[in-house]
Design a protein around this motif. Structure first.
Motif, PDB file in Angstrom:
ATOM      1  N   GLU A   1      60.364  61.584 -21.662  1.00 23.09           N
ATOM      2  CA  GLU A   1      61.211  60.571 -21.032  1.00 23.09           C
ATOM      3  C   GLU A   1      60.658  60.162 -19.672  1.00 23.09           C
ATOM      4  O   GLU A   1      60.591  58.960 -19.345  1.00 23.09           O
ATOM      5  CB  GLU A   1      62.641  61.107 -20.884  1.00 23.09           C
ATOM      6  N   ASP A   2      60.257  61.150 -18.879  1.00 24.84           N
ATOM      7  CA  ASP A   2      59.716  60.838 -17.554  1.00 24.84           C
ATOM      8  C   ASP A   2      58.373  60.116 -17.659  1.00 24.84           C
ATOM      9  O   ASP A   2      58.044  59.271 -16.814  1.00 24.84           O
ATOM     10  CB  ASP A   2      59.564  62.115 -16.729  1.00 24.84           C
ATOM     11  N   SER A   3      57.594  60.447 -18.688  1.00 20.88           N
ATOM     12  CA  SER A   3      56.307  59.775 -18.884  1.00 20.88           C
ATOM     13  C   SER A   3      56.505  58.296 -19.185  1.00 20.88           C
ATOM     14  O   SER A   3      55.806  57.433 -18.625  1.00 20.88           O
ATOM     15  CB  SER A   3      55.523  60.440 -20.019  1.00 20.88           C
ATOM     16  N   TYR A   4      57.448  57.992 -20.068  1.00 19.00           N
ATOM     17  CA  TYR A   4      57.734  56.594 -20.386  1.00 19.00           C
ATOM     18  C   TYR A   4      58.266  55.860 -19.148  1.00 19.00           C
ATOM     19  O   TYR A   4      57.894  54.712 -18.889  1.00 19.00           O
ATOM     20  CB  TYR A   4      58.738  56.504 -21.528  1.00 19.00           C
ATOM     21  N   ARG A   5      59.143  56.532 -18.415  1.00 22.51           N
ATOM     22  CA  ARG A   5      59.694  55.904 -17.203  1.00 22.51           C
ATOM     23  C   ARG A   5      58.582  55.618 -16.199  1.00 22.51           C
ATOM     24  O   ARG A   5      58.537  54.539 -15.606  1.00 22.51           O
ATOM     25  CB  ARG A   5      60.762  56.823 -16.588  1.00 22.51           C
ATOM     26  N   PHE A   6      57.695  56.581 -16.010  1.00 20.85           N
ATOM     27  CA  PHE A   6      56.593  56.390 -15.064  1.00 20.85           C
ATOM     28  C   PHE A   6      55.671  55.260 -15.513  1.00 20.85           C
ATOM     29  O   PHE A   6      55.228  54.437 -14.697  1.00 20.85           O
ATOM     30  CB  PHE A   6      55.799  57.695 -14.924  1.00 20.85           C
ATOM     31  N   LEU A   7      55.380  55.203 -16.808  1.00 20.88           N
ATOM     32  CA  LEU A   7      54.498  54.168 -17.338  1.00 20.88           C
ATOM     33  C   LEU A   7      55.097  52.781 -17.138  1.00 20.88           C
ATOM     34  O   LEU A   7      54.418  51.857 -16.674  1.00 20.88           O
ATOM     35  CB  LEU A   7      54.231  54.421 -18.823  1.00 20.88           C
ATOM     36  N   VAL A   8      56.383  52.639 -17.470  1.00 19.84           N
ATOM     37  CA  VAL A   8      57.042  51.339 -17.359  1.00 19.84           C
ATOM     38  C   VAL A   8      57.142  50.895 -15.900  1.00 19.84           C
ATOM     39  O   VAL A   8      56.794  49.761 -15.548  1.00 19.84           O
ATOM     40  CB  VAL A   8      58.446  51.388 -18.001  1.00 19.84           C
ATOM     41  N   ASN A   9      57.608  51.786 -15.032  1.00 21.67           N
ATOM     42  CA  ASN A   9      57.786  51.408 -13.630  1.00 21.67           C
ATOM     43  C   ASN A   9      56.465  51.236 -12.896  1.00 21.67           C
ATOM     44  O   ASN A   9      56.375  50.462 -11.929  1.00 21.67           O
ATOM     45  CB  ASN A   9      58.652  52.434 -12.908  1.00 21.67           C
ATOM     46  N   SER A  10      55.430  51.948 -13.321  1.00 21.01           N
ATOM     47  CA  SER A  10      54.133  51.821 -12.663  1.00 21.01           C
ATOM     48  C   SER A  10      53.421  50.527 -13.046  1.00 21.01           C
ATOM     49  O   SER A  10      52.567  50.049 -12.305  1.00 21.01           O
ATOM     50  CB  SER A  10      53.234  53.009 -13.014  1.00 21.01           C
ATOM     51  N   THR A  11      53.765  49.974 -14.196  1.00 13.96           N
ATOM     52  CA  THR A  11      53.118  48.743 -14.656  1.00 13.96           C
ATOM     53  C   THR A  11      54.027  47.539 -14.422  1.00 13.96           C
ATOM     54  O   THR A  11      53.817  46.762 -13.484  1.00 13.96           O
ATOM     55  CB  THR A  11      52.754  48.858 -16.144  1.00 13.96           C
ATOM     56  N   ILE A  12      55.049  47.417 -15.230  1.00 16.55           N
ATOM     57  CA  ILE A  12      55.962  46.277 -15.090  1.00 16.55           C
ATOM     58  C   ILE A  12      56.685  46.315 -13.754  1.00 16.55           C
ATOM     59  O   ILE A  12      56.952  45.271 -13.144  1.00 16.55           O
ATOM     60  CB  ILE A  12      56.988  46.271 -16.251  1.00 16.55           C
ATOM     61  N   GLY A  13      56.993  47.518 -13.276  1.00 19.37           N
ATOM     62  CA  GLY A  13      57.715  47.669 -12.011  1.00 19.37           C
ATOM     63  C   GLY A  13      56.834  47.675 -10.782  1.00 19.37           C
ATOM     64  O   GLY A  13      57.297  48.028  -9.690  1.00 19.37           O
ATOM     65  N   LEU A  14      55.556  47.318 -10.948  1.00 13.83           N
ATOM     66  CA  LEU A  14      54.625  47.199  -9.813  1.00 13.83           C
ATOM     67  C   LEU A  14      54.552  48.480  -8.986  1.00 13.83           C
ATOM     68  O   LEU A  14      54.772  48.491  -7.777  1.00 13.83           O
ATOM     69  CB  LEU A  14      55.022  46.017  -8.917  1.00 13.83           C
TER      70      LEU A  14
END
Length: 265
Positions: free
Chosen positions: A109-122
């Protein structure tokens, strides 16, 4: 000397980490027999109170004025963005600890959150993961990992600058410095961005929650005992061995987003 010769100076602390961990865990004081599990074990109270007075002096002279000034000067949206950015950079550490705890669901869960926020979330400036209704971050740390492994809490300690802790959490704090993969992936000075953002976020929290924190530090009859109680009850509650009556930590209120200021009533 031989130990240091085997390690380049830039890696000396990483080479010493296993030794520090072993020494730290061995040093965790064992509470006396018959002491209730929810009681406070504070054999270093005299030293702790001296450190507490030092921390109060530092807060009064530097940290509080800097935090209040920072919060008043920096726009709320920028403060929120810096807080989200700092928290996002801490997620790899949380992922590592979830794996060490055998909690692969939390790590995923944290990996997906980090991936999404690090890319789409700048880079985490925007919390897109929450907007997409993804699970909340688990925020695992090595002190929690040691708890899962069965290491005892040890004595209560108050650390200079950092405040309330326990012997177990102090060891965890040291290890967490070295368990964030970004420390080794990013080059200098980029690998210091997380530290800078965390300090900025801490100043922001000190300013935003000044009234609540001041009431604990400067308005209670015994600020040492009050801060100790708040820390231990909230920490034990997070680890799953506390009561539902835990005090609300102004820095970690579960009823609030860590990046939002409660609305004035």
């Amino acid at each position: 000397m031989i130990y240091f010769r085997l390690c380049p100076p830039s890696r000396a602390l990483r080479c010493l980490l296993p030794l520090l961990l072993i020494v730290g865990l061995a040093a965790c004081a064992k509470p006396p027999a018959g002491l209730p599990s929810d009681a406070v074990f504070d054999p270093y109270e005299e030293q702790n109170r001296s450190v507490h007075e030092f921390n109060l002096s530092l807060d009064r002279a530097i940290v509080r004025p800097a935090g209040v000034g920072y919060s008043e000067y920096v726009p709320d949206d920028i403060e929120d963005a810096i807080g989200r950015f700092a928290f996002n950079l801490s997620l790899p550490r949380s992922i590592v600890n979830s794996i060490l705890q055998g909690n692969m669901l939390a790590a995923t869960e944290d990996s997906y959150r980090f991936l999404v926020n690090s890319t789409i979330g700048l880079g985490g400036v925007f919390d897109v993961a929450t907007d997409l209704n993804m699970p909340e971050a688990n925020d695992a740390d090595f002190g929690q990992t040691l708890h899962v492994w069965g290491v005892r809490e040890g004595a209560y300690v108050e650390l200079p600058l950092l405040g309330p802790s326990t012997e177990r959490d102090t060891v965890g704090l040291v290890v967490d410095i070295f368990t964030n993969p970004l420390t080794y992936i990013l080059d200098s000075p980029e690998n210091y961005y997380g530290t800078i953002a965390s300090v900025s976020s801490g100043l922001s929290n000190r300013g935003r929650f000044a009234d609540t924190i001041d009431s604990v530090l400067y308005e209670s009859a015994d600020s040492y005992a009050q801060a100790q109680s708040i820390y231990l009850q909230n920490r034990r509650f997070k680890l799953g061995n506390g009561s539902d009556g835990a005090f609300a930590d102004p820095y970690d209120d579960p009823a609030l987003s860590p990046f939002e200021v409660p609305d004035d009533e």
